[in-house]
Write a protein that holds these residues in place. Structure first.
Motif, short mmCIF file in Angstrom:
data_model
loop_
_atom_site.label_atom_id
_atom_site.label_comp_id
_atom_site.label_asym_id
_atom_site.label_seq_id
_atom_site.Cartn_x
_atom_site.Cartn_y
_atom_site.Cartn_z
N ARG A 53 49.93 43.43 37.83
CA ARG A 53 50.00 44.58 38.75
C ARG A 53 49.30 44.28 40.07
O ARG A 53 49.67 44.77 41.11
N GLN A 60 42.16 33.58 23.67
CA GLN A 60 43.20 34.21 22.85
C GLN A 60 44.49 33.41 22.98
O GLN A 60 44.74 32.82 24.03
N ASN A 101 40.23 57.26 29.58
CA ASN A 101 39.61 56.10 28.95
C ASN A 101 39.45 54.97 29.97
O ASN A 101 40.42 54.53 30.56
N GLU A 144 47.69 56.24 25.11
CA GLU A 144 48.03 55.53 26.35
C GLU A 144 48.78 56.45 27.31
O GLU A 144 49.49 57.36 26.88
N LYS A 186 43.25 46.99 40.24
CA LYS A 186 44.42 46.69 39.40
C LYS A 186 45.72 46.67 40.18
O LYS A 186 46.67 46.02 39.78
N GLY A 215 41.52 37.96 29.71
CA GLY A 215 42.65 37.08 29.45
C GLY A 215 43.90 37.52 30.20
O GLY A 215 44.91 36.84 30.19
N GLY A 216 43.80 38.68 30.84
CA GLY A 216 44.99 39.25 31.50
C GLY A 216 45.30 38.54 32.81
O GLY A 216 44.41 38.09 33.52
N GLN A 248 36.09 45.48 30.84
CA GLN A 248 37.27 44.87 31.48
C GLN A 248 36.88 44.09 32.73
O GLN A 248 35.75 44.13 33.17
N ASP A 249 37.91 43.45 33.33
CA ASP A 249 37.60 42.40 34.30
C ASP A 249 37.25 42.82 35.73
O ASP A 249 36.63 42.06 36.45
N GLN A 301 41.13 49.29 22.34
CA GLN A 301 40.67 50.66 22.10
C GLN A 301 41.34 51.30 20.89
O GLN A 301 41.00 52.42 20.52
N VAL A 312 36.73 41.24 28.29
CA VAL A 312 38.10 40.78 28.03
C VAL A 312 38.71 40.37 29.37
O VAL A 312 38.87 41.18 30.26
N TYR A 336 33.70 54.11 37.55
CA TYR A 336 35.01 53.51 37.39
C TYR A 336 35.75 53.32 38.69
O TYR A 336 36.12 54.29 39.35
#
Ligand code: UGB
Length: 627
Positions: A154, A237, A381, A351, A457, A149-150, A295-296, A430, A147, A453
């Motif tokens: 931040r 998207q 997560n 979240e 960001k 597209g963001g 994620q990116d 998620q 994904v 991880y």
């Protein structure tokens, strides 16, 4: 207005069974009906029925701005067709969610959180190695979905995030790292099949208007980083309509009164897009079994993939969320078991901004806090999901891929009647398990954060303000984490890697380990890395090592300096003896120094390549490097 035009509009309306008065609440639309096709008239009717007549308030008479008016309906058509259930359904959901939000309704009302059970892995032990082996076997039945597209608000980086170098030692960008990692899994998995296999692991990238063109350009100008172009599919998207008030009146774009203002809908769109693209069915028919979402900007991600995929297949998880130990209040969601008063349970990401209030509301007065281990009891997560394809298709056939949405309006005051700026509905990938039946096997896999991880960001300024002990999640920490992970992996494989030193870049104190990187195909699993390292190898703290190629073996290597090896597929290189030179040095850069390229500035350092031993092996054969 000409009489023929009046007649044809009247005809159209009667053919559509629409009363000519339908537009009486919007006189400026009524005046323009003759310009509209039958499809556009139907869309106009939907808008008016949804109480959106204000959208036409500023429309000019026919003959003025007619192209813009067509453009308006083109946009409405897109918004309508890209949302499951269309715009009417969007506005209906928005009204409900806005009313709930105004009433302060807790989305988890009736649910009590507890810590769920899942698989907790220890890097390098027997279980880990076995799971990795199982994962590699399954990899040829997997498809990967990124994904991307963001906008990365931040981070505040001007380019697309996947074009950022994951590390600057080799200059490999995130997208290249992801593609080479998928290809490495593909090759490793195919080698397990007698006689090899022709599998090409599909790779989907979800983009948005903000990232689409630049993602294509990055792929094309780099020959898809070695992947066959047909393996890669981009799904774009669409944004969703913004909302001006609690009645879900669609917001007019401030710079163009003939457009509806739009904003991103969130990464949850990926499910509806995959479903409507028809790809899931194609994959299923081709015998695939797994879909992996990621994620990116996580340069460590693929170190965690083989073992996690092994967990999915061994434990037969329909949903497997990858997780890492989480510090309380860290900006990553917590994997939580929710039990409803009526007996329903689900294992789901809560979240980060919701976990603390939920815990407090259900009797855990301290909220989101660390336990005696120094971590939150809820695993963090990392938004890497592994879904089993069959049950996934079954579920999406019911839902069309629609994911439970939320709304997060910024109210002007406590009356919660008006917003500071327009809002919109959002959804997260998620949240997929929220609609699953109780029989679904939902699990998770926890791995050490150092292995799995290190996303990029946060911009330097925000990263430098992160509470001590919590990860910075910046370009600085993201790059350093790669060197640390590679050093720790080599240590576990038996190499004596010196301890790190601590240094401050862009106001963030980080551990600086030897600058070690390798191409994914050199070490797709720990077992493979162990096979490549033998004897008594030593690497000093100020050393750097970049390995390109698959068949490079380290045997009794003593490295104190910089070593770069680049070997073609059929060149087998044994590196022995002592390599000593002045090596590479890290030089500080200030992130505010505009004379330095943004790519480097946001890290706070650059590598000064003072001296190095560099060897290229461009012909097949067996070679020995003994300086
Ligand atoms: N993305 C899209 O593709 N489309 C969109 O509309 C928005 C985003 P962020 P976020 O791993 O640390 C997530 O903004 O959403 C892509 C999880 O929700 O980086 O704040 C975007 O390109 C959270 O639970 O993260 O938080 C990027 O690849 C936690 O796990 C991805 O979606 C957190 O990530 C994530 O977007 C985390």
């Amino acid at each position: 207005m000409s009489s023929t035009a009046i007649e044809s509009t009247a005809d159209t309306l009667s053919r559509l069974g629409i009363n000519a008065d339908f537009a009486s609440s919007a006189p400026n639309l009524h005046k323009n009906l003759q310009l509209l096709s039958s499809g556009q008239i139907e869309l106009a009717k939907v808008l008016l029925e949804m109480g959106q007549s204000h959208l036409f308030e500023h429309w000019a008479d026919p003959g003025v701005d007619d192209e813009e008016k067509k453009g308006f309906f083109d946009q409405v058509d897109r918004l309508n067709s890209s949302y499951p259930g269309g715009l009417a359904s969007y506005v209906k959901s928005a009204r409900q969610l806005l009313a709930d939000s105004q009433a302060g309704k807790n989305p988890f009302d009736g649910f009590t959180p507890s810590v769920p059970k899942g698989e907790v892995l220890t890097f390098g032990d027997e279980d880990f190695i076995n799971f990795e082996e199982a994962g590699i076997r399954e990899a040829q039945k997997a498809a990967f979905v990124l994904v991307a597209g963001g906008l990365g608000e931040r981070l505040g980086y001007n380019g697309i995030k996947v074009a950022l170098s994951a590390e600057t030692a080799s200059g490999t960008c995130f997208l290249q790292n992801y593609i080479e990692s998928i290809l490495a899994l593909q090759e490793a998995s195919c080698r397990l099949v007698q006689g090899g296999c022709q599998t090409r692991i599909p790779f989907v990238i979800m983009t948005s208007d903000d990232t689409h063109a630049r993602t294509i350009e990055l792929l094309e100008s780099n020959s898809y980083f070695g992947m066959e172009p047909a393996q890669v599919k981009l799904l774009k998207q669409e944004k969703v309509a913004c909302l001006d008030d609690n009645d879900a009146r669609l917001a007019v774009e401030p710079r163009n009164k003939y457009r509806i203002q739009t904003k991103p809908h969130g990464h949850g769109d990926v499910h509806a897009l995959l479903f409507s693209s028809g790809l899931l069915k194609i994959w299923h028919d081709a015998g695939l079994r797994w879909v992996l979402f990621f994620q990116d900007t996580n340069g460590l991600l693929f170190k965690a993939i083989p073992a996690s995929l092994g967990v999915s297949s061994t434990r037969q998880y329909h949903v497997n969320s990858l997780a890492v130990p989480r510090r309380a209040k860290e900006a990553i969601g917590g994997i939580t078991k929710l039990t409803h008063a009526d007996g329903r349970t689900m294992v789901i990401n809560v979240e980060y901004n919701q976990l603390d209030p939920l815990l407090r509301a259900t009797g855990q007065v301290d909220g989101d806090v660390n336990d005696k281990t120094g971590f939150s009891p809820f695993p963090g997560n990392i938004n890497q999901l592994i879904l089993e394809l069959g049950p996934y298709i079954e579920e999406l056939t019911k839902t069309g891929g629609a994911i439970k949405e939320f709304v997060n309006p910024k109210y002007k005051d406590a009356s919660k009647t008006s917003f500071k700026s327009s809002t919109r509905l959002e959804c997260m990938m998620q949240d997929y398990p929220k609609t699953l039946p109780p029989s679904a096997r939902v699990g998770f896999t926890v791995m050490d954060a150092w292995l799995a991880y290190a996303p990029v960001k946060n911009n330097p300024e925000d990263a430098s303000k992160v509470p001590k002990g919590n990860p910075n999640h910046s370009a600085t920490s993201g790059e350093m984490a790669i060197y640390r992970a590679n050093s720790l992996i080599l240590r576990k494989a038996g190499v004596q890697v010196a301890n790190p030193v601590r240094q401050v870049f862009n106001g963030q104190e980080v551990e600086v380990w030897p600058i070690i990187t390798w191409q994914p195909k050199w070490g797709p699993t720990f077992a493979e890395i162990k096979r490549k390292v033998c004897g008594n190898c030593i690497i000093s703290q100020s050393s750097s090592m970049v390995i390109k190629g698959r068949n490079v073996f380290l045997e009794d290597l003593s490295l104190d300096g910089a070593l770069l090896i680049d070997a073609v597929e059929d060149a087998e290189v044994k590196v022995r003896g002592s390599v000593q030179n002045k090596g590479w040095m890290l030089e500080n850069i200030d992130y505010k120094d505009a004379s330095v390229p943004e790519q480097l500035r946001i890290r706070g350092f650059r590598i000064n390549k003072v001296e190095q031993l560099e060897k290229n092996y461009s012909e097949p054969g067996k070679f020995s490097l003994e300086p």
